[in-house]
Motif scaffolding. Structure first.
Motif, PDB file in Angstrom:
ATOM      1  N   ALA A   1      22.706  20.618   3.948  1.00 12.92           N
ATOM      2  CA  ALA A   1      22.196  21.250   2.725  1.00 12.92           C
ATOM      3  C   ALA A   1      20.778  21.622   2.789  1.00 12.92           C
ATOM      4  N   LEU A   2      19.830  20.706   3.313  1.00  7.71           N
ATOM      5  CA  LEU A   2      18.380  21.066   3.302  1.00  7.71           C
ATOM      6  C   LEU A   2      18.217  22.034   4.477  1.00  7.71           C
ATOM      7  N   ARG A   3      18.907  21.898   5.521  1.00  9.78           N
ATOM      8  CA  ARG A   3      18.499  22.898   6.403  1.00  9.78           C
ATOM      9  C   ARG A   3      19.252  24.324   6.033  1.00  9.78           C
ATOM     10  N   ALA A   4      20.157  24.509   5.325  1.00  2.00           N
ATOM     11  CA  ALA A   4      20.679  25.805   4.897  1.00  2.00           C
ATOM     12  C   ALA A   4      19.726  26.186   3.887  1.00  2.00           C
ATOM     13  N   ASP A   5      18.984  25.538   3.238  1.00  2.00           N
ATOM     14  CA  ASP A   5      17.866  25.929   2.193  1.00  2.00           C
ATOM     15  C   ASP A   5      16.633  26.499   3.357  1.00  2.00           C
ATOM     16  N   PHE A   6      16.379  25.815   4.300  1.00  2.00           N
ATOM     17  CA  PHE A   6      15.180  26.485   5.104  1.00  2.00           C
ATOM     18  C   PHE A   6      15.547  27.217   6.192  1.00  2.00           C
ATOM     19  N   ALA A   7      16.615  27.344   6.784  1.00  2.00           N
ATOM     20  CA  ALA A   7      17.041  28.117   7.919  1.00  2.00           C
ATOM     21  C   ALA A   7      16.909  29.297   7.871  1.00  2.00           C
ATOM     22  N   PRO A   8      17.112  30.031   6.875  1.00  2.00           N
ATOM     23  CA  PRO A   8      17.222  31.454   6.349  1.00  2.00           C
ATOM     24  C   PRO A   8      15.449  32.014   6.806  1.00  2.00           C
ATOM     25  N   HIS A   9      14.510  31.000   6.828  1.00  2.00           N
ATOM     26  CA  HIS A   9      13.093  31.464   6.604  1.00  2.00           C
ATOM     27  C   HIS A   9      12.599  31.229   7.994  1.00  2.00           C
ATOM     28  N   LEU A  10      13.378  30.692   8.992  1.00  2.00           N
ATOM     29  CA  LEU A  10      12.935  30.242  10.171  1.00  2.00           C
ATOM     30  C   LEU A  10      12.882  31.607  11.119  1.00  2.00           C
ATOM     31  N   ASP A  11      11.930  31.828  12.150  1.00  2.00           N
ATOM     32  CA  ASP A  11      12.049  32.825  13.009  1.00  2.00           C
ATOM     33  C   ASP A  11      12.797  32.253  14.420  1.00  2.00           C
ATOM     34  N   ARG A  12      13.437  31.172  14.479  1.00  2.00           N
ATOM     35  CA  ARG A  12      14.108  30.718  15.613  1.00  2.00           C
ATOM     36  C   ARG A  12      15.358  29.882  14.821  1.00  2.00           C
TER      37      ARG A  12
ATOM     38  N   ARG B   1       0.621  -1.206   0.110  1.00  2.00           N
ATOM     39  CA  ARG B   1      -0.054  -0.197   0.312  1.00  2.00           C
ATOM     40  C   ARG B   1       1.114   1.279   0.081  1.00  2.00           C
ATOM     41  N   THR B   2       2.071   1.035  -0.063  1.00  2.00           N
ATOM     42  CA  THR B   2       3.013   2.191   0.174  1.00  2.00           C
ATOM     43  C   THR B   2       3.972   2.374  -1.024  1.00  2.00           C
ATOM     44  N   ASP B   3       4.365   3.686  -1.578  1.00  2.00           N
ATOM     45  CA  ASP B   3       5.439   3.615  -2.379  1.00  2.00           C
ATOM     46  C   ASP B   3       6.693   3.543  -1.830  1.00  2.00           C
ATOM     47  N   MET B   4       7.079   2.398  -1.657  1.00  2.00           N
ATOM     48  CA  MET B   4       8.433   2.112  -0.709  1.00  2.00           C
ATOM     49  C   MET B   4       9.606   2.811  -1.179  1.00  2.00           C
ATOM     50  N   SER B   5       9.746   3.030  -2.697  1.00  2.00           N
ATOM     51  CA  SER B   5      11.101   3.533  -3.394  1.00  2.00           C
ATOM     52  C   SER B   5      10.970   4.916  -3.020  1.00  2.00           C
ATOM     53  N   HIS B   6       9.307   5.562  -2.759  1.00  2.00           N
ATOM     54  CA  HIS B   6       9.674   7.152  -2.759  1.00  2.00           C
ATOM     55  C   HIS B   6      10.212   7.272  -1.245  1.00  2.00           C
ATOM     56  N   TYR B   7       9.310   6.341  -0.183  1.00  2.00           N
ATOM     57  CA  TYR B   7       9.817   6.367   1.125  1.00  2.00           C
ATOM     58  C   TYR B   7      11.477   6.297   1.413  1.00  2.00           C
ATOM     59  N   ARG B   8      11.960   5.395   0.949  1.00  2.00           N
ATOM     60  CA  ARG B   8      13.403   5.288   0.981  1.00  2.00           C
ATOM     61  C   ARG B   8      14.367   6.342   0.234  1.00  2.00           C
ATOM     62  N   GLU B   9      13.911   6.825  -0.643  1.00  2.00           N
ATOM     63  CA  GLU B   9      14.577   8.121  -1.171  1.00  2.00           C
ATOM     64  C   GLU B   9      14.255   9.326  -0.421  1.00  2.00           C
ATOM     65  N   LEU B  10      13.161   9.554   0.273  1.00  2.00           N
ATOM     66  CA  LEU B  10      12.998  10.591   1.224  1.00  2.00           C
ATOM     67  C   LEU B  10      13.833  10.410   2.527  1.00  2.00           C
ATOM     68  N   LEU B  11      13.815   9.307   2.989  1.00  2.00           N
ATOM     69  CA  LEU B  11      14.353   8.994   4.328  1.00  2.00           C
ATOM     70  C   LEU B  11      16.100   9.196   4.182  1.00  2.00           C
ATOM     71  N   ASN B  12      16.308   8.518   3.100  1.00  2.00           N
ATOM     72  CA  ASN B  12      17.852   8.598   2.671  1.00  2.00           C
ATOM     73  C   ASN B  12      18.450   9.920   2.391  1.00  2.00           C
ATOM     74  N   GLY B  13      17.542  10.419   1.377  1.00  2.00           N
ATOM     75  CA  GLY B  13      17.839  11.832   1.005  1.00  2.00           C
ATOM     76  C   GLY B  13      17.895  12.873   1.973  1.00  2.00           C
ATOM     77  N   ALA B  14      16.768  12.613   2.988  1.00  2.00           N
ATOM     78  CA  ALA B  14      16.776  13.951   3.780  1.00  2.00           C
ATOM     79  C   ALA B  14      17.863  13.757   4.929  1.00  2.00           C
ATOM     80  N   ILE B  15      18.018  12.408   5.189  1.00  2.00           N
ATOM     81  CA  ILE B  15      19.321  12.177   6.269  1.00  2.00           C
ATOM     82  C   ILE B  15      20.416  12.360   5.652  1.00  2.00           C
ATOM     83  N   GLY B  16      20.873  11.793   4.538  1.00  2.00           N
ATOM     84  CA  GLY B  16      22.084  12.332   3.838  1.00  2.00           C
ATOM     85  C   GLY B  16      22.233  13.601   3.305  1.00  2.00           C
ATOM     86  N   GLY B  17      21.195  14.305   3.116  1.00  2.00           N
ATOM     87  CA  GLY B  17      21.227  15.955   2.848  1.00  2.00           C
ATOM     88  C   GLY B  17      21.034  16.871   3.717  1.00  2.00           C
ATOM     89  N   ALA B  18      20.987  16.447   4.999  1.00  2.00           N
ATOM     90  CA  ALA B  18      20.379  17.300   6.142  1.00  2.00           C
ATOM     91  C   ALA B  18      21.045  18.487   6.085  1.00  2.00           C
TER      92      ALA B  18
END
Length: 166
Positions: free
Chosen positions: A84-95, A65-82
């Motif tokens: 760089a991803l934080r650098a993208d959203f951190a300037p838009h945080l109020d904390r 019932r789950t797109d497991m390849s998308h799950y794995r991509e998201l999990l691994n991509g977010a952890i591996g690129g954390a």
């Protein structure tokens, strides 16, 4: 006969109805990111924990019932690129990033990953899915915060798509 969902984003039934395989993938990825942020486990350990808690039959049903390849991509991509991803959203945080709840933090990592690496998924879909995750897993007003941050991240990462929509 029901129509087959599109490849980018399957439609979902009304509130409380059946969820799409992509939505289930995002839900699992947010749960995995929460485990990573709170407990420090790596992606392989998180996937092992998922298999362990579901058992063979439960895992088979989940993967059907789950797109497991998308799950794995998201999990691994977010952890591996954390970082760089934080650098993208951190300037838009109020904390500071460290002051985010683990749920908001995980959702922002996941959605920023999709905005950055999955251009075939419309930015409005990415934001809407993140807002729905925040409503399901986050605090009472967390979805508004996630929405506001991701609107700015989308304008930064996908300026042409955002401008075309305006």
């Amino acid at each position: 006969m029901a129509t087959k969902p599109s490849s980018t984003e399957p439609a979902t039934a009304g509130r409380g109805g059946s969820r799409s395989a992509r939505r289930r993938a995002r839900e699992l990825a947010v749960q995995g990111l929460y485990e990573w942020l709170v407990g420090g486990q790596d992606a392989a350990a998180i996937e092992g924990h998922l298999a362990e808690t579901r058992g063979a039959d439960g895992l088979d049903e989940l993967t059907a019932r789950t797109d497991m390849s998308h799950y794995r991509e998201l999990l691994n991509g977010a952890i591996g690129g954390a970082d760089a991803l934080r650098a993208d959203f951190a300037p838009h945080l109020d904390r500071g990033v460290e002051a985010l709840s683990p749920v908001e933090h995980g959702i922002l990592l996941l959605a920023t990953y999709e905005l950055k690496h999955r251009a075939e998924i419309p930015y409005r879909v990415v934001i809407n899915e993140a807002v729905e995750l925040a409503k399901s897993f986050g605090g009472t007003e967390g979805f508004k915060y996630v929405n506001g941050v991701l609107d700015k991240v989308a304008a930064q990462l996908r300026p042409a798509e955002v401008a075309a929509r305006a």
